[in-house]
Write a protein that holds these residues in place. Sequence first.
Motif, PDB file in Angstrom:
ATOM      1  N   THR A  73       0.865  -1.182   0.000  1.00  0.00           N
ATOM      2  CA  THR A  73       0.000   0.000   0.000  1.00  0.00           C
ATOM      3  C   THR A  73       0.902   1.233   0.000  1.00  0.00           C
ATOM      4  O   THR A  73       2.137   1.109   0.055  1.00  0.00           O
ATOM      5  N   ASN A  74       0.319   2.401  -0.020  1.00  0.00           N
ATOM      6  CA  ASN A  74       1.116   3.624   0.107  1.00  0.00           C
ATOM      7  C   ASN A  74       1.895   3.612   1.424  1.00  0.00           C
ATOM      8  O   ASN A  74       3.058   4.031   1.478  1.00  0.00           O
ATOM      9  N   LYS A  75       1.249   3.132   2.475  1.00  0.00           N
ATOM     10  CA  LYS A  75       1.903   3.014   3.780  1.00  0.00           C
ATOM     11  C   LYS A  75       3.111   2.080   3.671  1.00  0.00           C
ATOM     12  O   LYS A  75       4.181   2.365   4.213  1.00  0.00           O
ATOM     13  N   GLY A  76       2.954   0.985   2.966  1.00  0.00           N
ATOM     14  CA  GLY A  76       4.053   0.046   2.766  1.00  0.00           C
ATOM     15  C   GLY A  76       5.163   0.634   1.914  1.00  0.00           C
ATOM     16  O   GLY A  76       6.350   0.440   2.188  1.00  0.00           O
ATOM     17  N   GLN A  77       4.783   1.362   0.870  1.00  0.00           N
ATOM     18  CA  GLN A  77       5.782   2.014   0.014  1.00  0.00           C
ATOM     19  C   GLN A  77       6.609   3.028   0.806  1.00  0.00           C
ATOM     20  O   GLN A  77       7.759   3.285   0.480  1.00  0.00           O
ATOM     21  N   GLY A  78       6.006   3.575   1.852  1.00  0.00           N
ATOM     22  CA  GLY A  78       6.726   4.522   2.708  1.00  0.00           C
ATOM     23  C   GLY A  78       7.926   3.895   3.412  1.00  0.00           C
ATOM     24  O   GLY A  78       8.797   4.602   3.918  1.00  0.00           O
ATOM     25  N   LEU A  79       7.999   2.576   3.420  1.00  0.00           N
ATOM     26  CA  LEU A  79       9.128   1.874   4.040  1.00  0.00           C
ATOM     27  C   LEU A  79      10.321   1.728   3.110  1.00  0.00           C
ATOM     28  O   LEU A  79      11.364   1.213   3.505  1.00  0.00           O
ATOM     29  N   LYS A  80      10.191   2.189   1.870  1.00  0.00           N
ATOM     30  CA  LYS A  80      11.284   2.045   0.903  1.00  0.00           C
ATOM     31  C   LYS A  80      12.566   2.702   1.411  1.00  0.00           C
ATOM     32  O   LYS A  80      13.651   2.138   1.268  1.00  0.00           O
ATOM     33  N   THR A  81      12.461   3.858   2.023  1.00  0.00           N
ATOM     34  CA  THR A  81      13.667   4.526   2.534  1.00  0.00           C
ATOM     35  C   THR A  81      14.305   3.726   3.667  1.00  0.00           C
ATOM     36  O   THR A  81      15.524   3.706   3.810  1.00  0.00           O
ATOM     37  N   VAL A  82      13.477   3.063   4.465  1.00  0.00           N
ATOM     38  CA  VAL A  82      13.994   2.225   5.552  1.00  0.00           C
ATOM     39  C   VAL A  82      14.755   1.040   4.968  1.00  0.00           C
ATOM     40  O   VAL A  82      15.858   0.712   5.423  1.00  0.00           O
ATOM     41  N   LEU A  83      14.190   0.394   3.954  1.00  0.00           N
ATOM     42  CA  LEU A  83      14.843  -0.742   3.323  1.00  0.00           C
ATOM     43  C   LEU A  83      16.134  -0.325   2.622  1.00  0.00           C
ATOM     44  O   LEU A  83      17.149  -1.028   2.689  1.00  0.00           O
ATOM     45  N   THR A  84      16.118   0.836   1.976  1.00  0.00           N
ATOM     46  CA  THR A  84      17.321   1.356   1.320  1.00  0.00           C
ATOM     47  C   THR A  84      18.413   1.622   2.350  1.00  0.00           C
ATOM     48  O   THR A  84      19.582   1.289   2.129  1.00  0.00           O
ATOM     49  N   ALA A  85      18.025   2.191   3.496  1.00  0.00           N
ATOM     50  CA  ALA A  85      18.994   2.451   4.562  1.00  0.00           C
ATOM     51  C   ALA A  85      19.547   1.142   5.127  1.00  0.00           C
ATOM     52  O   ALA A  85      20.741   1.044   5.433  1.00  0.00           O
ATOM     53  N   ALA A  86      18.711   0.118   5.245  1.00  0.00           N
ATOM     54  CA  ALA A  86      19.169  -1.182   5.738  1.00  0.00           C
ATOM     55  C   ALA A  86      20.168  -1.800   4.758  1.00  0.00           C
ATOM     56  O   ALA A  86      21.177  -2.390   5.174  1.00  0.00           O
ATOM     57  N   HIS A  87      19.914  -1.657   3.460  1.00  0.00           N
ATOM     58  CA  HIS A  87      20.864  -2.135   2.444  1.00  0.00           C
ATOM     59  C   HIS A  87      22.207  -1.430   2.607  1.00  0.00           C
ATOM     60  O   HIS A  87      23.263  -2.068   2.599  1.00  0.00           O
ATOM     61  N   ALA A  88      22.156  -0.114   2.727  1.00  0.00           N
ATOM     62  CA  ALA A  88      23.389   0.669   2.846  1.00  0.00           C
ATOM     63  C   ALA A  88      24.169   0.284   4.101  1.00  0.00           C
ATOM     64  O   ALA A  88      25.400   0.142   4.058  1.00  0.00           O
ATOM     65  N   TRP A  89      23.471   0.094   5.206  1.00  0.00           N
ATOM     66  CA  TRP A  89      24.125  -0.308   6.452  1.00  0.00           C
ATOM     67  C   TRP A  89      24.793  -1.670   6.277  1.00  0.00           C
ATOM     68  O   TRP A  89      25.946  -1.863   6.658  1.00  0.00           O
ATOM     69  N   GLY A  90      24.070  -2.625   5.710  1.00  0.00           N
ATOM     70  CA  GLY A  90      24.625  -3.963   5.490  1.00  0.00           C
ATOM     71  C   GLY A  90      25.834  -3.939   4.580  1.00  0.00           C
ATOM     72  O   GLY A  90      26.834  -4.626   4.833  1.00  0.00           O
ATOM     73  N   ASP A  91      25.766  -3.146   3.513  1.00  0.00           N
ATOM     74  CA  ASP A  91      26.894  -3.041   2.587  1.00  0.00           C
ATOM     75  C   ASP A  91      28.125  -2.469   3.286  1.00  0.00           C
ATOM     76  O   ASP A  91      29.249  -2.866   3.004  1.00  0.00           O
ATOM     77  N   GLN A  92      27.911  -1.540   4.193  1.00  0.00           N
ATOM     78  CA  GLN A  92      29.036  -0.902   4.881  1.00  0.00           C
ATOM     79  C   GLN A  92      29.598  -1.758   6.018  1.00  0.00           C
ATOM     80  O   GLN A  92      30.803  -1.801   6.219  1.00  0.00           O
ATOM     81  N   TRP A  93      28.754  -2.434   6.754  1.00  0.00           N
ATOM     82  CA  TRP A  93      29.189  -3.044   8.009  1.00  0.00           C
ATOM     83  C   TRP A  93      29.239  -4.562   8.039  1.00  0.00           C
ATOM     84  O   TRP A  93      29.788  -5.141   8.991  1.00  0.00           O
ATOM     85  N   LEU A  94      28.677  -5.254   7.070  1.00  0.00           N
ATOM     86  CA  LEU A  94      28.675  -6.710   7.090  1.00  0.00           C
ATOM     87  C   LEU A  94      29.579  -7.261   5.992  1.00  0.00           C
ATOM     88  O   LEU A  94      29.547  -6.784   4.865  1.00  0.00           O
ATOM     89  N   THR A  95      30.360  -8.273   6.345  1.00  0.00           N
ATOM     90  CA  THR A  95      31.235  -8.909   5.367  1.00  0.00           C
ATOM     91  C   THR A  95      30.478 -10.038   4.669  1.00  0.00           C
ATOM     92  O   THR A  95      29.463 -10.522   5.167  1.00  0.00           O
ATOM     93  N   ASP A  96      31.012 -10.480   3.542  1.00  0.00           N
ATOM     94  CA  ASP A  96      30.407 -11.604   2.827  1.00  0.00           C
ATOM     95  C   ASP A  96      30.402 -12.847   3.708  1.00  0.00           C
ATOM     96  O   ASP A  96      29.440 -13.615   3.684  1.00  0.00           O
ATOM     97  N   GLU A  97      31.439 -13.040   4.498  1.00  0.00           N
ATOM     98  CA  GLU A  97      31.520 -14.196   5.381  1.00  0.00           C
ATOM     99  C   GLU A  97      30.413 -14.186   6.430  1.00  0.00           C
ATOM    100  O   GLU A  97      29.880 -15.233   6.792  1.00  0.00           O
ATOM    101  N   GLU A  98      30.075 -13.013   6.927  1.00  0.00           N
ATOM    102  CA  GLU A  98      29.010 -12.904   7.929  1.00  0.00           C
ATOM    103  C   GLU A  98      27.640 -13.224   7.346  1.00  0.00           C
ATOM    104  O   GLU A  98      26.730 -13.587   8.068  1.00  0.00           O
ATOM    105  N   CYS A  99      27.517 -13.095   6.044  1.00  0.00           N
ATOM    106  CA  CYS A  99      26.221 -13.298   5.393  1.00  0.00           C
ATOM    107  C   CYS A  99      26.017 -14.717   4.872  1.00  0.00           C
ATOM    108  O   CYS A  99      24.939 -15.035   4.387  1.00  0.00           O
TER     109      CYS A  99
END
Length: 124
Positions: A93-119
Amino acid sequence: MMATVKTVNCTQNKTGKDLCPHFQKTFAILGKKWNGLILEVLIDGPHRFKDIAGAIPKCSDRVLVERLKELEGEGIVDRVTHANSSLIEYQLTNKGQGLKTVLTAAHAWGDQWLTDEECVDAIA
């Protein structure tokens, strides 16, 4: 009728120990196992149940149904049935689409702080 989005500025209470109830509710939704992955699958558009299940193979069908119903109850996901067809899709829904920035931020955090081995365990 379109829902009105109410902005509330949560601040700590006088003792400084309580968390904002809006923040708590947000993490109660996002922190539930599989919800973040379901949202990630649906962020780019509607999908059939089998496609969502295929994208999250570790989640059982029973749990996936339960989570989709819960997200629907929260007003984050819509279950869409198509006229003259047995096709059923799920979409944000529109409410759900509002979470896109949260998901994008989670991607960025994971890319910066998690190694391939941790995943490795996450994708194995």
